[in-house]
Design a protein around this motif. Structure first.
Motif, PDB file in Angstrom:
ATOM      1  N   ALA A 168      13.401   1.022  52.482  1.00  0.00           N
ATOM      2  CA  ALA A 168      13.633   0.402  51.209  1.00  0.00           C
ATOM      3  C   ALA A 168      12.582  -0.609  50.542  1.00  0.00           C
ATOM      4  N   SER A 169      12.233  -0.676  49.514  1.00  0.00           N
ATOM      5  CA  SER A 169      11.049  -1.554  49.166  1.00  0.00           C
ATOM      6  C   SER A 169      11.768  -2.189  47.748  1.00  0.00           C
ATOM      7  N   PHE A 170      11.548  -3.625  47.950  1.00  0.00           N
ATOM      8  CA  PHE A 170      12.087  -4.414  46.556  1.00  0.00           C
ATOM      9  C   PHE A 170      11.477  -5.609  46.406  1.00  0.00           C
ATOM     10  N   GLY A 171      11.686  -6.385  45.554  1.00  0.00           N
ATOM     11  CA  GLY A 171      11.060  -7.589  45.323  1.00  0.00           C
ATOM     12  C   GLY A 171      10.942  -8.130  44.077  1.00  0.00           C
ATOM     13  N   SER A 172      10.614  -9.562  44.062  1.00  0.00           N
ATOM     14  CA  SER A 172      10.513 -10.247  42.719  1.00  0.00           C
ATOM     15  C   SER A 172       9.087 -10.574  42.722  1.00  0.00           C
ATOM     16  N   GLN A 173       8.752 -11.324  41.612  1.00  0.00           N
ATOM     17  CA  GLN A 173       7.346 -11.579  41.366  1.00  0.00           C
ATOM     18  C   GLN A 173       6.911 -12.489  42.755  1.00  0.00           C
ATOM     19  N   ASN A 174       7.729 -13.273  43.266  1.00  0.00           N
ATOM     20  CA  ASN A 174       7.316 -14.206  44.427  1.00  0.00           C
ATOM     21  C   ASN A 174       7.487 -13.346  45.718  1.00  0.00           C
ATOM     22  N   VAL A 175       8.555 -12.708  45.900  1.00  0.00           N
ATOM     23  CA  VAL A 175       8.805 -12.194  47.089  1.00  0.00           C
ATOM     24  C   VAL A 175       9.074 -10.779  47.311  1.00  0.00           C
ATOM     25  N   GLN A 176       8.261 -10.186  47.930  1.00  0.00           N
ATOM     26  CA  GLN A 176       8.581  -8.689  48.008  1.00  0.00           C
ATOM     27  C   GLN A 176       8.832  -8.135  49.594  1.00  0.00           C
ATOM     28  N   THR A 177       9.642  -6.992  49.628  1.00  0.00           N
ATOM     29  CA  THR A 177      10.132  -6.807  50.979  1.00  0.00           C
ATOM     30  C   THR A 177       9.838  -5.136  51.120  1.00  0.00           C
ATOM     31  N   TYR A 178       9.723  -4.967  52.204  1.00  0.00           N
ATOM     32  CA  TYR A 178       9.579  -3.432  52.719  1.00  0.00           C
ATOM     33  C   TYR A 178      10.155  -3.498  53.986  1.00  0.00           C
ATOM     34  N   LEU A 179      11.374  -2.456  54.006  1.00  0.00           N
ATOM     35  CA  LEU A 179      12.167  -2.156  55.174  1.00  0.00           C
ATOM     36  C   LEU A 179      12.242  -0.779  55.595  1.00  0.00           C
ATOM     37  N   SER A 180      12.100  -0.344  56.837  1.00  0.00           N
ATOM     38  CA  SER A 180      12.041   0.982  57.218  1.00  0.00           C
ATOM     39  C   SER A 180      12.653   1.200  58.443  1.00  0.00           C
ATOM     40  N   TYR A 181      13.191   2.489  58.737  1.00  0.00           N
ATOM     41  CA  TYR A 181      13.730   2.850  59.958  1.00  0.00           C
ATOM     42  C   TYR A 181      13.374   4.316  59.955  1.00  0.00           C
ATOM     43  N   ALA A 182      12.764   4.717  61.183  1.00  0.00           N
ATOM     44  CA  ALA A 182      12.655   6.046  61.307  1.00  0.00           C
ATOM     45  C   ALA A 182      13.075   6.870  62.806  1.00  0.00           C
ATOM     46  N   ASN A 183      13.328   7.874  62.776  1.00  0.00           N
ATOM     47  CA  ASN A 183      13.990   8.318  64.014  1.00  0.00           C
ATOM     48  C   ASN A 183      13.144   9.787  64.166  1.00  0.00           C
ATOM     49  N   THR A 184      12.519   9.777  65.416  1.00  0.00           N
ATOM     50  CA  THR A 184      12.018  11.289  65.661  1.00  0.00           C
ATOM     51  C   THR A 184      12.436  11.644  66.839  1.00  0.00           C
ATOM     52  N   ASP A 185      12.968  12.790  66.890  1.00  0.00           N
ATOM     53  CA  ASP A 185      13.595  13.648  67.928  1.00  0.00           C
ATOM     54  C   ASP A 185      12.966  14.968  68.221  1.00  0.00           C
ATOM     55  N   ALA A 186      12.296  14.983  69.199  1.00  0.00           N
ATOM     56  CA  ALA A 186      11.568  16.324  69.329  1.00  0.00           C
ATOM     57  C   ALA A 186      11.903  16.844  70.715  1.00  0.00           C
ATOM     58  N   LYS A 187      12.336  18.285  70.707  1.00  0.00           N
ATOM     59  CA  LYS A 187      12.611  18.691  71.992  1.00  0.00           C
ATOM     60  C   LYS A 187      11.337  19.831  72.104  1.00  0.00           C
ATOM     61  N   GLY A 188      10.744  19.700  73.066  1.00  0.00           N
ATOM     62  CA  GLY A 188       9.331  20.480  73.610  1.00  0.00           C
ATOM     63  C   GLY A 188       9.887  21.732  73.724  1.00  0.00           C
ATOM     64  N   ILE A 189       8.766  22.574  73.721  1.00  0.00           N
ATOM     65  CA  ILE A 189       8.919  23.942  74.068  1.00  0.00           C
ATOM     66  C   ILE A 189       9.155  24.224  75.577  1.00  0.00           C
ATOM     67  N   LEU A 190       8.967  23.359  76.331  1.00  0.00           N
ATOM     68  CA  LEU A 190       9.287  23.558  77.866  1.00  0.00           C
ATOM     69  C   LEU A 190      10.625  22.743  77.975  1.00  0.00           C
ATOM     70  N   PRO A 191      11.627  23.712  78.336  1.00  0.00           N
ATOM     71  CA  PRO A 191      13.058  23.320  78.494  1.00  0.00           C
ATOM     72  C   PRO A 191      12.977  21.756  79.239  1.00  0.00           C
ATOM     73  N   ASN A 192      13.597  21.007  78.758  1.00  0.00           N
ATOM     74  CA  ASN A 192      13.847  19.765  79.250  1.00  0.00           C
ATOM     75  C   ASN A 192      13.003  18.612  78.862  1.00  0.00           C
ATOM     76  N   ASN A 193      11.809  19.051  78.251  1.00  0.00           N
ATOM     77  CA  ASN A 193      10.889  18.111  77.496  1.00  0.00           C
ATOM     78  C   ASN A 193      11.390  17.514  76.338  1.00  0.00           C
ATOM     79  N   GLU A 194      11.688  16.194  76.157  1.00  0.00           N
ATOM     80  CA  GLU A 194      12.128  15.533  75.015  1.00  0.00           C
ATOM     81  C   GLU A 194      11.416  14.263  74.821  1.00  0.00           C
TER      82      GLU A 194
END
Lengths: 514, 999
Positions: free
Chosen positions: B311-337
């Motif tokens: 999310a990004s928002f702001g006024s002339q004086n104050v601007q804010t950027y907020l983020s969240y990310a989630n990475t979930d990878a299951k590798g090709i070798l079973p049990n590698n995550e």
């Protein structure tokens, strides 16, 4: 505005070059501080554990020991054979000498013996006893190295040498220095009272300087016998002096033990990289020797004791990996590192007596005391029956995996002393029993095998030395590390001149006169 | 009291001025009539203003007599007097000269591209986020001329090795410096394999970032561009600019990316010949096995989900950027995550009428990597599976990888072979487990004080702290690599980087001359410390009792290193009439790693750019032509902890040992001097070409040598030269309202020469990777090239004929010889992007030409008789060595050898981990479809500002590949182990879907 700029520049100037604490910041990990090094005389005693554990062993490093000794001398002595066909079976066992392995004994001895001995020698006036012990450890460590390579850097180590290199000494000069240093040590230590600071770091004799003097004299005897063929007169004088100074006897053992010290062979055993050698099987089985079951484990294959011949065709490790391993009685993880035994000393004296030198008893007496001392050492009981056996002889060797390796026993030597036998036969008898008694210390066994030709070992079947090593004669030495030709070329080339032959495994050492 | 009065008058004045304002509305559009979002609108003479919304509309309170300035990157700014208008319609003209772009340069300084005296390459956010990867650096591959990227063969989120313009440093890092918003960040890796025996990849620092937070990446390839960062930037800089809130604009973006990853370029196994004998490790049997496990069956289809919300928002004086990310990878070798959470908060504000700008940024990342596959010979299920005897009932050993042992009252490994490497692969995945948790927090603050309209001062601080907790548990009944009680390995590391700087910046015009000058100071302090322990053969107090306190016989180690660099630097850019630009920079560093009496080093750079189209009349078609050149010197310090070795140290067993065998470093800092020449030509929007030549000499390298006394000494020596060309070409053959076709080519070549190593000893060689009793080593010698692979080759006679023994098996050369260099001779990336209305298609072809690599994987498969190669040889009746001469036992040549060698005898001898390396070298040339995407952008939606759906693919196929593995894989992101495969996890081919939605 100018004043702002001025102020900013001034501020920047002040923030820089505050480098006072850089020395503190740039400390490497695990360094002993100057304060700790001085406290309680650590600078005197610090390096004794290192030296004691680097003679037979590579100080805290199991695979280091494997390269230092187990993959050369322990094989060449006939004690052990790896079932592993390292490098496509082209390795030390088949005389394709591996430079990357064989440089260890050379390099590590400089780091772990010569360097700390040099550091101790700086304080020889402050602490003569410490210095005396360091000389013994230096000889105990370095004679093994010269007995592998021939000429080695010894007297000029750690000094600024003209021309920048590190000169080698001829093997004769190295031996002369050994004798000088051992004599010096004996005179510094004999009858001296214990010193608490030293006792703390003494992992061999609990601070008993007289025992150290005995060990020094025993080493002197060992080295004197080594040169008994190339310089018999000198050897006689030295050997007799050593014996009269007092040597290891009875149950004396020169061995290293310490809290947390692990026998390096235990790790190598876990890798199944060193199993029983075929000569051990042939001789111990043939002699019905009670030490067979003490030294070795029955094979996983059929419960028999089975050794492997050195220098044979091996395609995969599993072919021989179920042959007999070495028993934990000898190389268990908490077993001490054995450097020298009273049994060996009796055999050295027996040989001296056989030469007609004054050894304090007859050759027969000393021979039998040697066998009994070995039995006692291993809890094998009374040796008198064994010593009376005049018929048992080394057995033929059978390889259940490959009949091509079957071979007849190499000798008809027996156990019981035979006064009627020739000096040569009795010498073989002494050397064969000494060989059994010194197990598992392959370095000394290999040296004595080269000097005397005893016990008679099996020749290699597969020889990748490109004609430099004779299969029947066996390997005579280890070539110098190739790195020496890079970093110390002039000196190593001069050393090869002193060696008196090419820098390969077929050139005899100075004391090895066949 | 006086303050209160001031406040009251301020409010009054503000109120009265407000009373005279009125609301002005309008829209800003481009030539095509489309509204332009994000256009900056400022009331001239004030700091007040606004920004257009997504459709280009704006609304603003402004005095009637005000002038409004409209500006936007890529467009020519316009200023308009409002007069009596209340509804404005503004058309901004596109700025055809792309070089007027503002480029972020060293220290975060923004400069016009035209004025730069060196080459840079900008990668925009959308190039990073369309085809995503758990390590976002992988998205740069093939997009930047002169950037060579190799990825670790260690599965999802593994490290990358980035090289810009070749390898310069023997023992120092050859990776670029990573910089976020002007401030260096830590690219910490806790572990990398160091020999062909293998080891683990501890991941790197750059992979921790959330690509959605990134606005753009600017690659500063050469020393000229990075000189202001000093020594640590000797290998170039990857400058990352992150997103921040926009005034007057609220935006929430959700993006979701899913890819399915499949093992690609697998080893080729035979299925015609079974196990040699029961219990045997190899497969030289004669019977065709009933069921032979397929190489692919070990692997599953991996999945990677990357979801992020910002999310990004702001006024002339104050601007804010907020983020969240989630990475979930299951590798090709079973049990590698791999699982990762990223949180970011950035706040920017402008106070006191723009006099003071504040910028605060805090981000937190937690990453959990389970069972990251190890490469090399130990702990490697891929290896165990691949080398297992053909015909073994793998399905059964998969389902019953453990059995209950009545004698031990314990589940133990179920496997018919005795071997330290080839254990039950499913046991190796379930009986041996590892977990690596990384916590990372980065916080920074910056303040910028605008003192006058031409002078500003800035101060910044950053803390970047990473904590790695790694533990590996090896259960009892694992053969050889663990004792009977099991084995526990713990590696904990803390890596902390502090950085602070203060910079004074001035910008003033004197007639035709504009001077931009900067003066600053910086301090940087980096510490890594930790605790490591490995119970190894010492074992545990009770079977499978994985507790630090249960470790027997081994002692912990406390790795530690710290480095502090203090610096002052200055630069001046002098511009004459937008025609000639002169750049001067200097920097002086004081580094804690150097000897106390010699720890200060100074280095300058100079650069010059001539804009030809401003100086002489050029044909009209040439909209811009520019020549540039720069000469730079950069000093470099050495590794920490080398200047003051103590008399005694603790060895790995915790014993005191003599340290007189380690000598202190008493030398000089390294220096790299580099020359860069280039030109740029632009033909309107149609074509843009950037061509660069560079030549870098790195001298006085520090290396460890072993002297003749066998003492180790760090000294200065050597001279390594890298030179090459880079060219970037963009052509837009079609550009209409509906259809745009853009084609980008980037080409680079680098030649590395070790000009000198030790002049006093020409035979001296430096081992980058020791042989360690295997087939591969990497050796630097004078006249050679960085990364040269050394190993045994086939022995040859003087005429070059191969020599074989009496059985026809090739002999090994007496010495190890140079077998080839793994680095490509040249690289080419070719990207095509077509936009038609709402559709866009993008395809990137990546070619690396030249170079040679070794496969120990193949050598070991051949020795074990499991490879298809050995089946083919058996069917052909053996292996023929063309032109061979046979040699007798004494080494004499006896004559021609024209028979075939027995396949088993041949491969048993030449193969294996200590193979005859010369027979296992492969041409590394490869050409692949690196990336492909098809996107549809839903415009004019009521409920959203933007919705884009993309079908994406990565590593889709090879047009050309000769090696038996993907040569892009590297065993280590360090300097050694390049161009060698020892059972690295195979490369993956990925296809997926990406949705980007904002409202």
């Amino acid at each position: 505005m100018k004043k702002y700029i001025f102020a900013a520049v001034a501020a920047l100037g002040m923030t820089t070059a505050c480098t006072d604490n850089f020395e503190d910041i740039n400390k490497a990990p695990h360094q002993i501080s100057e304060e700790s090094f001085q406290a309680d005389y650590l600078f005197l005693k610090a390096f004794f554990p290192q030296m004691q554990q680097s003679i037979y062993y590579n100080f805290g490093n199991g695979y280091g020991y494997q390269l230092q000794q187990n993959l050369n001398a322990d094989i060449y002595s006939g004690y052990m054979t790896p079932p592993t066909p390292f490098i496509g079976n082209k390795n030390n066992a088949t005389y394709a000498l591996v430079d990357g392995w064989n440089s260890w004994a050379f390099n590590k001895s400089l780091d772990n013996i010569l360097a700390p001995a040099k550091s101790v020698s700086k304080h020889m006036d402050l602490a003569p006893e410490f210095y005396g012990v360091s000389l013994i450890l230096k000889v105990a460590g370095m004679h093994r190295v010269t007995d592998m390579y021939g000429p080695i850097p010894y007297t000029k180590y750690g000094e600024v040498n003209e021309g920048g290199g590190l000169p080698y000494d001829s093997q004769e000069a190295v031996y002369d220095m050994f004798f000088e240093e051992l004599d010096m040590a004996i005179s510094l230590l004999k009858d001296k009272p214990a010193i608490a600071n030293f006792s703390e770091v003494d992992q061999m004799f609990k601070g008993d300087f007289n025992m150290w003097a005995k060990f020094a004299a025993s080493l002197k005897l060992r080295l004197a016998m080594r040169i008994s063929e190339v310089a018999p007169a000198k050897a006689k004088t030295l050997a007799e002096a050593a014996i009269s100074a007092g040597v290891l006897e009875g149950g004396d053992l020169a061995q290293v033990s310490a809290d947390g010290l692990k026998h390096p062979m235990a790790l190598i055993k876990s890798w199944k990289d060193a199993l029983m050698g075929a000569p051990m099987e042939s001789i111990l089985k043939g002699f019905n020797d009670p030490r067979l079951a003490i030294y070795f484990d029955p094979s996983d294959q059929d419960g028999e004791y089975r050794g492997i011949r050195q220098g044979i065709e091996i395609e995969t490790k599993d072919t021989y990996s179920d042959f007999s391993g070495i028993n934990d009685n000898v190389i268990g993880v908490n077993k001490p590192l054995l450097l020298m035994t009273a049994a060996e000393v009796y055999f050295l004296r027996a040989e001296a007596a056989l030469n007609g030198w004054s050894a304090g008893a007859s050759a027969k007496e000393l021979y039998e005391m040697g066998v009994q001392a070995s039995f006692d050492q291993h809890g094998a009981g009374d040796a008198s029956t064994y010593l009376a056996d005049a018929t048992s002889m080394p057995a033929d060797y059978v390889d259940p995996e490959n009949a091509a390796n079957d071979i007849a026993a190499q000798s008809d030597i027996t156990i019981a002393w035979d006064a009627a036998a020739s000096a040569m036969v009795n010498k073989e008898r002494i050397l064969t029993q000494k060989w059994i008694a010194m197990f598992p210390e392959g370095q000394e066994a290999w040296s004595e095998y080269r000097r005397t030709g005893y016990p008679k070992l099996f020749p290699v079947e597969v020889n990748y030395s490109n004609g430099t090593i004779d299969s029947e004669e066996g390997i005579k030495r280890i070539p110098y590390p190739s790195a020496q030709y890079q970093t110390n070329a002039a000196a190593v080339e001069a050393a090869v001149q002193m060696l008196g032959g090419a820098d390969h495994g077929g050139t005899n050492l100075w004391w090895d006169v066949d | 009291m006086r303050n209160l009065f001031l406040l009251i008058s301020f409010v009054f004045v503000a109120f009265t001025s407000y009373a005279q304002n009125r609301i002005v509305k309008g829209q800003v559009a481009g030539n095509d009539g489309q509204g332009i979002p994000g256009v900056n609108i400022v009331i001239q003479g004030t700091a007040k203003g606004t920004v257009t919304d997504l459709d280009g509309n704006f609304s603003l309170d402004a005095p009637a007599d005000a002038s409004l300035t409209f500006s936007y990157v890529g467009y020519i700014s316009q200023t308009i007097v409002i007069g009596n208008q209340s509804n404005l319609s503004i058309t901004l003209k596109e700025d055809l000269s792309q070089l007027d772009e503002v480029v972020v340069t060293a220290l975060g300084v923004e400069r016009s591209a035209q004025s730069l005296t060196y080459s840079t390459a900008v990668v925009k956010a959308d190039e990073l986020t369309v085809v995503k990867d758990p390590n976002m650096m992988n998205s740069l591959s093939g997009k930047v001329a002169g950037l060579q990227l190799s990825r670790s063969g260690s599965g999802a989120g593994g490290s990358v090795k980035v090289t810009l313009r070749g390898n310069n440093s023997i023992q120092g890092s050859n990776q670029p410096l990573y910089v976020i918003d002007g401030i260096p960040m830590s690219n910490f890796t806790s572990a990398q394999p160091s020999s062909t025996w293998g080891g683990r990849d501890g991941g790197d620092g750059i992979s921790n970032l959330n690509p959605e937070d990134i606005e753009s990446i600017n690659v500063l390839k050469g020393a000229a561009a990075s000189a202001l960062y000093g020594s640590q930037a000797a290998n170039g800089v990857i400058l990352i600019t992150t997103k921040k809130g926009q005034a007057g604009q609220s935006k929430v973006t959700f993006s979701s990316s899913f890819t399915a990853d499949q093992a690609y370029v697998l080893p080729k196994l035979q299925s015609d010949y079974g196990q040699t004998a029961e219990g045997a490790l190899d497969s030289w049997g004669t019977d065709k096995p009933a069921n032979a496990h397929a190489a692919a069956d070990l692997y599953r289809t991996g999945t990677t989900w990357i979801n992020s919300l910002s999310a990004s928002f702001g006024s002339q004086n104050v601007q804010t950027y907020l983020s969240y990310a989630n990475t979930d990878a299951k590798g090709i070798l079973p049990n590698n995550e791999l699982n990762r959470h990223n949180f970011t908060l950035r706040q920017t504000s402008s106070l006191f009428d723009g006099k003071l700008d504040l910028d605060g940024n805090v981000s937190y990342m937690r990453q959990n990597a389970k069972n990251r596959p190890e490469q090399g010979l130990y702990f490697n299920p891929s290896m165990a599976y691949t080398l297992s005897p053909r015909g073994i009932d793998m399905e059964m050993y998969k389902n019953e990888y453990e059995v209950f042992d009545q004698n031990r009252l314990l589940n133990v490994q179920n496997w018919p072979l005795v071997n330290e490497f080839v254990q039950n692969p499913y046991w190796m995945m379930n009986g041996i487990t590892s977990k690596e948790v990384r916590d990372r927090i980065m916080g920074s603050m910056g303040a910028k004080l605008n003192i006058t309209d031409w002078l500003w001062a800035q101060g910044r601080v950053r803390v970047d702290r990473t904590t790695d907790d790694y533990r590996k548990e090896v259960r009892s009944s694992t053969m050889t690599i663990a004792p009977k009680s099991g084995r526990l390995i713990i590696n904990d590391y803390d890596n902390t980087l502090y950085y602070a700087d203060a910079i004074l910046n001035a910008n003033k015009t004197f007639g035709d001359i504009t001077v931009t000058a900067l003066l600053g100071g910086a301090i940087q302090d980096a510490t890594t410390k930790g605790m490591t322990i490995d119970s190894n053969q010492g074992g545990l107090a009770a079977v499978n009792y994985f507790d630090l306190a249960a470790v027997q016989g081994e002692r912990p180690r406390a790795p530690y290193n710290r480095k502090q660099i203090q610096s002052v630097f200055g630069s001046a850019n002098i511009a004459y009439k937008n025609m000639l630009y002169l750049d001067l920079t200097t920097r002086n560093d004081w580094s804690s790693t150097l000897p106390l009496d010699n720890n200060s080093y100074f280095y300058p750079s100079v650069g010059l750019t001539a804009v030809l189209n401003e100086m002489v009349a050029l044909p009209e078609i040439v909209s811009m032509a520019k020549l540039r050149g720069a000469y730079t010197v950069i000093g470099n310090d050495i590794a920490p902890g080398l200047t003051n070795p103590a008399a005694a140290v603790l060895n790995s067993a915790g014993n005191v040992v003599d340290n007189s065998v380690v000598l202190p470093f008493t030398g000089e800092p390294e220096t790299a001097s580099s020359t860069e020449l280039g030109f740029e030509v632009e033909l309107g929007r149609f074509m843009y070409l950037d061509f660069t030549y560079y030549n870098t000499d790195t001298r006085n390298q520090w290396v460890w040598i072993t002297n003749e006394q066998n003492q180790r000494e760090p000294i200065n020596t050597g001279l390594i030269n890298n030179k090459g060309f880079e060219a970037a070409l963009q052509i837009i053959p079609v550009s209409t309202a509906d259809l745009t076709w853009t084609t980008n080519l980037n080409f680079s070549t680098n030649k590395n020469t070790i000009v000198e190593l030790r002049p006093e000893d020409e035979a001296y060689s430096f081992l980058l990777t020791p042989m360690s009793n295997n087939a591969f080593s990497s050796v630097l010698v004078q006249g050679g090239s960085f990364g040269d692979i050394y190993g045994y080759d086939v022995k040859r006679d003087e005429a070059g004929n191969p020599l074989v023994d009496a059985n026809g098996i090739p002999l090994r050369s007496d010495e190890i010889v140079n077998l080839g260099n793994p680095n490509p001779k040249w690289q080419l990336g070719w990207n095509n992007s077509i936009k038609y209305k709402n559709f866009s298609v993008n395809a990137l072809i990546d070619a690396k030409v030249g170079g040679k690599v070794m496969s120990i994987t193949q050598a070991m498969m051949d020795q074990a008789g499991v490879s298809q190669v050995t089946a083919d040889a058996r069917q052909a009746g053996g292996v023929m060595t063309e032109g061979a001469k046979s040699v007798d036992a004494d080494g004499n040549i006896v004559g021609d050898f024209t028979e075939k060698a027995n396949a088993q005898a041949y491969y048993s001898t030449v193969g294996g981990r200590a193979a005859l390396g010369g027979l296992y070298m492969y041409d590394a040339t490869n050409v692949r479809l690196r990336e492909m995407s098809l996107s549809y952008n839903f415009k004019d939606l009521n409920f959203a500002k933007n919705l884009t759906v993309s079908l994406v693919g990565r590593n889709l196929f090879f047009f050309h590949l000769e090696a038996p593995y993907d040569p892009d894989l590297t065993m280590s992101s360090g300097n050694g182990l390049q161009g060698i495969d020892v059972f690295s996890l195979p490369s993956t081919r990925s296809v997926g879907l990406n949705v980007n939605f904002s409202f």
